[in-house]
Design a protein around this motif. Structure first.
Motif, mmCIF file in Angstrom:
data_model
loop_
_atom_site.group_PDB
_atom_site.id
_atom_site.type_symbol
_atom_site.label_atom_id
_atom_site.label_comp_id
_atom_site.label_asym_id
_atom_site.label_seq_id
_atom_site.Cartn_x
_atom_site.Cartn_y
_atom_site.Cartn_z
ATOM 1 N N UNK A 101 0.741 -1.131 0.280
ATOM 2 C CA UNK A 101 -0.439 -0.132 -0.242
ATOM 3 C C UNK A 101 0.727 1.123 0.285
ATOM 4 N N UNK A 102 -0.116 2.421 -0.752
ATOM 5 C CA UNK A 102 1.167 3.487 -0.951
ATOM 6 C C UNK A 102 0.341 4.672 -1.105
ATOM 7 N N UNK A 103 0.892 5.680 -0.732
ATOM 8 C CA UNK A 103 0.038 6.938 -1.148
ATOM 9 C C UNK A 103 1.306 8.277 -1.402
ATOM 10 N N UNK A 104 0.980 8.947 -2.076
ATOM 11 C CA UNK A 104 1.228 10.124 -2.126
ATOM 12 C C UNK A 104 0.987 10.954 -1.808
ATOM 13 N N UNK A 105 1.631 12.599 -1.617
ATOM 14 C CA UNK A 105 1.211 13.601 -1.288
ATOM 15 C C UNK A 105 1.741 14.221 -1.481
ATOM 16 N N UNK A 106 0.899 16.000 -2.320
ATOM 17 C CA UNK A 106 2.073 16.398 -2.975
ATOM 18 C C UNK A 106 0.927 18.593 -2.520
ATOM 19 N N UNK A 107 1.945 18.723 -2.356
ATOM 20 C CA UNK A 107 1.392 20.271 -1.844
ATOM 21 C C UNK A 107 1.072 21.034 -3.054
ATOM 22 N N UNK A 108 -0.304 21.483 -3.134
ATOM 23 C CA UNK A 108 -1.015 22.322 -4.202
ATOM 24 C C UNK A 108 -1.305 23.694 -4.150
ATOM 25 N N UNK A 109 -0.521 24.548 -2.685
ATOM 26 C CA UNK A 109 -0.882 25.715 -2.971
ATOM 27 C C UNK A 109 0.638 26.337 -2.356
ATOM 28 N N UNK A 110 0.879 27.169 -2.103
ATOM 29 C CA UNK A 110 1.471 28.128 -1.370
ATOM 30 C C UNK A 110 2.109 27.878 -0.050
ATOM 31 N N UNK A 111 0.371 27.137 0.819
ATOM 32 C CA UNK A 111 0.809 26.916 2.154
ATOM 33 C C UNK A 111 0.948 25.832 2.424
ATOM 34 N N UNK A 112 -0.646 25.211 2.857
ATOM 35 C CA UNK A 112 -0.957 24.362 3.900
ATOM 36 C C UNK A 112 -1.657 22.866 3.000
ATOM 37 N N UNK A 113 -2.401 22.868 1.359
ATOM 38 C CA UNK A 113 -2.577 22.559 1.320
ATOM 39 C C UNK A 113 -2.321 20.830 0.189
ATOM 40 N N UNK A 114 -2.480 20.221 0.465
ATOM 41 C CA UNK A 114 -2.172 18.722 0.273
ATOM 42 C C UNK A 114 -2.884 18.417 -0.298
ATOM 43 N N UNK A 166 -4.924 4.447 -6.847
ATOM 44 C CA UNK A 166 -6.049 3.802 -7.758
ATOM 45 C C UNK A 166 -6.198 5.217 -8.199
ATOM 46 N N UNK A 167 -5.009 6.458 -7.923
ATOM 47 C CA UNK A 167 -5.597 7.500 -8.623
ATOM 48 C C UNK A 167 -6.720 8.370 -7.645
ATOM 49 N N UNK A 168 -7.191 7.722 -7.269
ATOM 50 C CA UNK A 168 -8.412 8.385 -5.625
ATOM 51 C C UNK A 168 -7.562 9.210 -4.767
ATOM 52 N N UNK A 169 -7.208 10.497 -4.815
ATOM 53 C CA UNK A 169 -7.736 11.497 -3.822
ATOM 54 C C UNK A 169 -8.288 11.908 -2.826
ATOM 55 N N UNK A 170 -7.759 13.079 -1.280
ATOM 56 C CA UNK A 170 -8.454 13.441 -0.454
ATOM 57 C C UNK A 170 -8.203 15.056 -0.680
ATOM 58 N N UNK A 171 -8.161 16.082 0.485
ATOM 59 C CA UNK A 171 -7.626 17.178 0.511
ATOM 60 C C UNK A 171 -7.104 16.991 2.002
ATOM 61 N N UNK A 172 -5.750 17.237 2.230
ATOM 62 C CA UNK A 172 -4.993 17.670 3.403
ATOM 63 C C UNK A 172 -5.151 19.017 3.886
ATOM 64 N N UNK A 173 -5.318 20.002 4.471
ATOM 65 C CA UNK A 173 -4.758 21.235 5.021
ATOM 66 C C UNK A 173 -4.701 21.295 6.349
ATOM 67 N N UNK A 224 -9.794 18.638 4.995
ATOM 68 C CA UNK A 224 -9.553 18.540 6.485
ATOM 69 C C UNK A 224 -8.051 17.616 7.289
ATOM 70 N N UNK A 225 -8.307 18.738 8.266
ATOM 71 C CA UNK A 225 -7.471 18.608 8.637
ATOM 72 C C UNK A 225 -6.881 16.508 8.507
ATOM 73 N N UNK A 282 -7.480 10.696 10.531
ATOM 74 C CA UNK A 282 -8.111 9.733 10.963
ATOM 75 C C UNK A 282 -8.998 9.617 11.782
ATOM 76 N N UNK A 283 -10.304 9.839 11.999
ATOM 77 C CA UNK A 283 -11.451 9.804 12.074
ATOM 78 C C UNK A 283 -12.689 9.105 11.819
ATOM 79 N N UNK A 284 -11.756 10.330 9.969
ATOM 80 C CA UNK A 284 -12.835 9.519 8.775
ATOM 81 C C UNK A 284 -12.573 7.995 8.549
#
Length: 139
Positions: free
Chosen positions: A1-14, A20-27, A37-38, A43-45
């Motif tokens: 199992x593997x995920x990738x994390x990419x920063x997508x703005x100049x702050x904290x949005x990842x 499989x190409x499915x994604x969530x946003x962390x901020x 979501x934080x 983790x709760x999700x």
């Protein structure tokens, strides 16, 4: 199992993406205008999703008719040095339909005691509890 994390703005949005190409946003939700979501909310999700899959799967195998399924998850955190890990997590399952309450209770019990990998990962350090409601009645 593997995920990738990419920063997508100049702050904290990842953006976190699985194989499989499915994604969530962390901020950083302590910042105004957060768009994800934080990590702690995720983790709760994950607990809700993992146990939810278990409960629905078990009840479907028992031919229970689920018309509505929801889970509410609350986590209590505690200060440990500079971090605030979860001390406890409680899951409330809200099911509607032609469902035997005893089967719903047993499905939740099996999820947390045997099947849910997320809660099993957390449980050495986090007390995890659950409640089951069927058609508005607490079991």
């Amino acid at each position: 199992m593997k995920i990738t994390l990419n920063r997508i703005n100049n702050d904290f949005l990842f953006e976190c993406t699985n194989s499989q190409g499915n994604s969530i946003l962390l901020d950083n939700t302590s910042q105004p205008g957060a768009k994800g979501v934080s990590p702690m909310e995720s983790v709760l999700m994950a607990v809700a999703g993992c146990s939810g899959i278990d409960v629905v799967s078990i009840l479907k195998k028992q031919r229970q008719e689920i018309k509505s399924f929801q889970a509410e998850v609350e986590g209590e955190r505690v200060q440990v040095e500079d971090a605030k890990p979860f001390k406890s997590i409680n899951v409330k399952f809200l099911l509607e339909g032609e469902i035997d309450p005893k089967k719903a209770q047993k499905a939740a019990e099996l999820s947390f005691e045997k099947y849910c990998s997320v809660s099993k990962t957390l449980e050495p350090n986090v007390a995890i509890g659950y409640e089951v409601y069927v058609n508005g009645e607490k079991i």
